[in-house]
Design a protein around this motif. Sequence first.
Motif, PDB file in Angstrom:
ATOM      1  N   LEU A   1       0.839  -1.208   0.000  1.00 54.36           N
ATOM      2  CA  LEU A   1       0.000   0.000   0.000  1.00 54.36           C
ATOM      3  C   LEU A   1       0.870   1.253   0.000  1.00 54.36           C
ATOM      4  CD1 LEU A   1      -2.777  -0.993   2.549  1.00 54.36           C
ATOM      5  CD2 LEU A   1      -3.037  -0.704   0.088  1.00 54.36           C
ATOM      6  N   ILE A   2       1.911   1.239   0.815  1.00 53.62           N
ATOM      7  CA  ILE A   2       2.791   2.413   0.883  1.00 53.62           C
ATOM      8  C   ILE A   2       3.424   2.670  -0.483  1.00 53.62           C
ATOM      9  CG2 ILE A   2       4.951   3.291   1.884  1.00 53.62           C
ATOM     10  CD1 ILE A   2       4.074   1.811   4.514  1.00 53.62           C
ATOM     11  N   ALA A   3       3.812   1.588  -1.151  1.00 51.29           N
ATOM     12  CA  ALA A   3       4.398   1.736  -2.489  1.00 51.29           C
ATOM     13  C   ALA A   3       3.383   2.347  -3.458  1.00 51.29           C
ATOM     14  CB  ALA A   3       4.862   0.381  -3.011  1.00 51.29           C
ATOM     15  N   ILE A   4       2.128   1.841  -3.418  1.00 55.75           N
ATOM     16  CA  ILE A   4       1.092   2.377  -4.318  1.00 55.75           C
ATOM     17  C   ILE A   4       0.863   3.862  -4.036  1.00 55.75           C
ATOM     18  CG2 ILE A   4      -1.359   2.285  -4.931  1.00 55.75           C
ATOM     19  CD1 ILE A   4      -1.267  -0.729  -4.500  1.00 55.75           C
ATOM     20  N   TYR A   5       0.762   4.196  -2.747  1.00 54.93           N
ATOM     21  CA  TYR A   5       0.461   5.587  -2.382  1.00 54.93           C
ATOM     22  C   TYR A   5       1.594   6.540  -2.727  1.00 54.93           C
ATOM     23  CZ  TYR A   5      -3.938   4.560  -0.068  1.00 54.93           C
ATOM     24  OH  TYR A   5      -5.235   4.198   0.182  1.00 54.93           O
ATOM     25  N   SER A   6       2.830   6.056  -2.624  1.00 59.30           N
ATOM     26  CA  SER A   6       3.940   6.972  -2.868  1.00 59.30           C
ATOM     27  C   SER A   6       3.934   7.461  -4.319  1.00 59.30           C
ATOM     28  CB  SER A   6       5.276   6.319  -2.511  1.00 59.30           C
ATOM     29  OG  SER A   6       5.429   5.151  -3.285  1.00 59.30           O
ATOM     30  N   VAL A   7       3.463   6.645  -5.232  1.00 62.10           N
ATOM     31  CA  VAL A   7       3.313   7.111  -6.617  1.00 62.10           C
ATOM     32  C   VAL A   7       1.909   7.692  -6.816  1.00 62.10           C
ATOM     33  CG1 VAL A   7       3.469   6.442  -9.047  1.00 62.10           C
ATOM     34  CG2 VAL A   7       4.807   5.213  -7.332  1.00 62.10           C
ATOM     35  N   GLY A   8       0.927   7.026  -6.218  1.00 59.76           N
ATOM     36  CA  GLY A   8      -0.465   7.337  -6.515  1.00 59.76           C
ATOM     37  C   GLY A   8      -0.956   8.655  -5.972  1.00 59.76           C
ATOM     38  N   ILE A   9      -0.526   9.020  -4.771  1.00 56.54           N
ATOM     39  CA  ILE A   9      -1.050  10.260  -4.188  1.00 56.54           C
ATOM     40  C   ILE A   9      -0.603  11.476  -5.004  1.00 56.54           C
ATOM     41  CG2 ILE A   9      -0.985  11.771  -2.157  1.00 56.54           C
ATOM     42  CD1 ILE A   9      -1.230   9.263  -0.454  1.00 56.54           C
ATOM     43  N   PRO A  10       0.691  11.591  -5.351  1.00 54.19           N
ATOM     44  CA  PRO A  10       1.063  12.747  -6.186  1.00 54.19           C
ATOM     45  C   PRO A  10       0.286  12.802  -7.504  1.00 54.19           C
ATOM     46  CG  PRO A  10       3.016  11.578  -5.421  1.00 54.19           C
ATOM     47  CD  PRO A  10       1.848  10.786  -4.955  1.00 54.19           C
ATOM     48  N   VAL A  11       0.105  11.648  -8.145  1.00 60.10           N
ATOM     49  CA  VAL A  11      -0.605  11.646  -9.435  1.00 60.10           C
ATOM     50  C   VAL A  11      -2.064  12.045  -9.243  1.00 60.10           C
ATOM     51  CG1 VAL A  11      -1.343  10.222 -11.386  1.00 60.10           C
ATOM     52  CG2 VAL A  11       0.947   9.952 -10.462  1.00 60.10           C
ATOM     53  N   THR A  12      -2.691  11.528  -8.167  1.00 59.69           N
ATOM     54  CA  THR A  12      -4.104  11.859  -7.929  1.00 59.69           C
ATOM     55  C   THR A  12      -4.261  13.347  -7.617  1.00 59.69           C
ATOM     56  OG1 THR A  12      -4.315   9.645  -7.009  1.00 59.69           O
ATOM     57  CG2 THR A  12      -6.157  11.130  -6.665  1.00 59.69           C
ATOM     58  N   VAL A  13      -3.338  13.888  -6.822  1.00 55.45           N
ATOM     59  CA  VAL A  13      -3.381  15.322  -6.540  1.00 55.45           C
ATOM     60  C   VAL A  13      -3.180  16.093  -7.849  1.00 55.45           C
ATOM     61  CG1 VAL A  13      -2.183  17.212  -5.364  1.00 55.45           C
ATOM     62  CG2 VAL A  13      -2.669  15.088  -4.139  1.00 55.45           C
ATOM     63  N   GLY A  14      -2.297  15.582  -8.690  1.00 50.59           N
ATOM     64  CA  GLY A  14      -2.023  16.223  -9.979  1.00 50.59           C
ATOM     65  C   GLY A  14      -3.251  16.317 -10.856  1.00 50.59           C
TER      66      GLY A  14
ATOM     67  N   LEU B   1      -4.922  19.354  -9.783  1.00 51.39           N
ATOM     68  CA  LEU B   1      -4.161  20.585  -9.985  1.00 51.39           C
ATOM     69  C   LEU B   1      -4.010  20.914 -11.470  1.00 51.39           C
ATOM     70  CD1 LEU B   1      -1.255  20.330  -7.383  1.00 51.39           C
ATOM     71  CD2 LEU B   1      -3.358  21.677  -7.253  1.00 51.39           C
ATOM     72  N   PHE B   2      -3.820  19.877 -12.298  1.00 49.89           N
ATOM     73  CA  PHE B   2      -3.532  20.128 -13.710  1.00 49.89           C
ATOM     74  C   PHE B   2      -4.679  19.712 -14.630  1.00 49.89           C
ATOM     75  CE2 PHE B   2       0.625  18.812 -11.724  1.00 49.89           C
ATOM     76  CZ  PHE B   2       1.046  20.104 -11.466  1.00 49.89           C
TER      77      PHE B   2
END
Lengths: 419, 306
Positions: free
Chosen positions: A54-67, A70-71
């Motif tokens: 889960l931590i691995a998924i979130y470390s990539v996933g949270i920035p992309v989801t926030v993106g 934002l974008f």
Amino acid sequence: MAMKRLIADGHVPIASYYKDETQTQWLVKEKLWLGLTPKQYFTQFFRNPFNWILIAIYSVGIPVTVGRFLFGLGWVTHSSYDYPWGLFLGWGLFVMVPLSASGFMLGTTVEVFGRKDFKPIERLALLNGLLGYFFAVIFLQVDLGQPWRLIYPMFVSLGPAAVLFLVAWHVATYLSVQVAELVPALAEWLNWPSAKKYIKSMVLGLTIAGIILSTLHQGALGALFTYAPGKVHPLWYSSPFQWFHFFCSSIFAGLSMLIVVSTLCKKFMSWRCDRNFLDNLDRQTLGLAKGCALALITYFIIKILAVAHDNDWKYLFTDWGLWFTFEIVAGTIVPLVLYTMAVRNQNASLARFSAFIAVMGIALNRLNTALITFNWQLYQEIPHWRELVIVFTVYATYIVTYRFILYRLPILYTWKGDK
Amino acid sequence: MKKMNRRSLLKGGLAGGVIGALGLGKKAEAAGTFEGYPDRMGVLVDLTRCIGCRSCEAACNKEQKLPAPDKPFDDFSVFDEIHLGQKRRPTEKAYTIVNRYDVEGQDKPVYRKIQCNHCNEPACLSSCFVNAYTKTPEGAVMYDPKVCVGCRTCMIACPFYVPAYSYSSVLNPVVKKCIMCYDTRLKFGRRPACAEACPRETLTFGKREDLIYYARQRIKLNPGKYVNHIYGEKEVGGTSWLYLSGVPFEEVGFDTHLGNQPILNYVKEFLTIVPMVLTIWPALFAGFHLLATRKENKNKESESQK
């Protein structure tokens, strides 16, 4: 796994109002920490290998989801005009919702048909329904161009003749019905006996409302594609049958998902299950398997009936026809045969294996309708990698929420000391 | 116990009734045949006249205050553009575009203009759950960006793949499509900018009814020049934009398998079952409940009598 070690060391999972020896009540805070000290809690948290995934998924996933917020959608999808719906709806709405039909199915079985022998698994079915719908709405929120306008079809500008209007209203109403149906579990955990009693007094009404709403919105998801008669491949499209295909397949989809989830609970969360749940599971699994087999044979017949009704035989011998045959064989006939064998031989493990295949089959059917055969005369859209990352992230959050509730509320176990 | 049962049944019935009332409204709007506004306007596009000068594209860009195009309007290399195996299509930056087709047996290429066809019974309109679309009496299919949620069902529903979406916008992504210059021209009885800009009179503006008459005349008075079909007269219930062609329509990118039914007709099969489920289900399942639990209730009754 990690919890198992704590329990071997003498930790007893919370299942009643009082701490055993002292007769003092558990505080809500303590209940949230599972009766562990924060240190113990985090030790078990980091010992669980799944949390590292889960931590691995979130470390990539949270920035992309926030993106995405934002974008804009253009940053995470291919911004296709020809494929306006991608994986967010293809997976998040069209696959998640049928897999969450378990709530109304088991509600009907227990409360309407009076089959109290399915009581031990009813709450898991209800929770599976509630969370599936809730996260379908989350997926929708990721996909909508202007998610802050979600309530517009309810209160601001109404288009009541549209199929999606029905879906919106029904999913919203049904979400509240499902919350109400799960209030008893929360009421036990929080010690609110009056709330439980209140819900119990109207459980039949809620359940029947659930059947109506589910019949219609499961069907409506199929009917959404009747707006695109030329775009969905004829083998996956049938104006008179589409809603019935989607509704009927949601029956075995929901039940199969329930078997899959209960199997996972038994395997990875047995410390949280009580004897009532574990000892009844094989029998209930076979009961659900029987239901699945009946729904599958019905589904298979109406699928063939639709091909005959629309006279689509000629398409069967094309490449798309081969793909269609694969879906029908792997996703319908194989689970149908396996379920039947499982029921015949009273083999719960076979039923579990079959449930897994049926779930994959239904996912394939929905993705076929929404994405793969959609625009079959144009070109194949391959989703953007960021779209896939977000789907994984939201789905991971679904699992985390699911687990958070199962660890705590009396879903897999019976609350003690409650009359 | 028995009293309790009755009460919960009543509650079930009430819940169904309330939802039923909502649902019946739905049905009432879906039914009924929409004959169309009698004086709706349209444009007749004669493909045999078009020379692919892209003046209409330029005029549209100016009229609708669209962003500058990637390539200037006098750059004809756009006709060779192929994206994912497809020729150009309307986008958020261009509400109308012209494509070139090299048809076998024709010494000159054929050009085809694409824009919103302004259907008589628009699929975008009937699929929209916030009522963002309107068909005006003048014939234009309008879109209200202020209520659009961005579900993009209209893009799924449009049989002509017309609506585009401004995905790149973060805070206000909206559907972008031709509105037949309604705000600036059609409302005042003036023809759309593209029609005015056309140097070859490819685009004839007029009452839809009259246009069909002219089109028939043209076919009749020029034997052999045209295919005997007015595309848009009947397709998906008829459109305000009509096409005449000298070559078979499917050879210049038209979908000739759309059928003559408005898209809404395909959806009606489902809409009809909605009120039935809403009204029959509560009684049916309450009945099942009574049947399924009658033994249980009997036992309880006899127990309480003892």
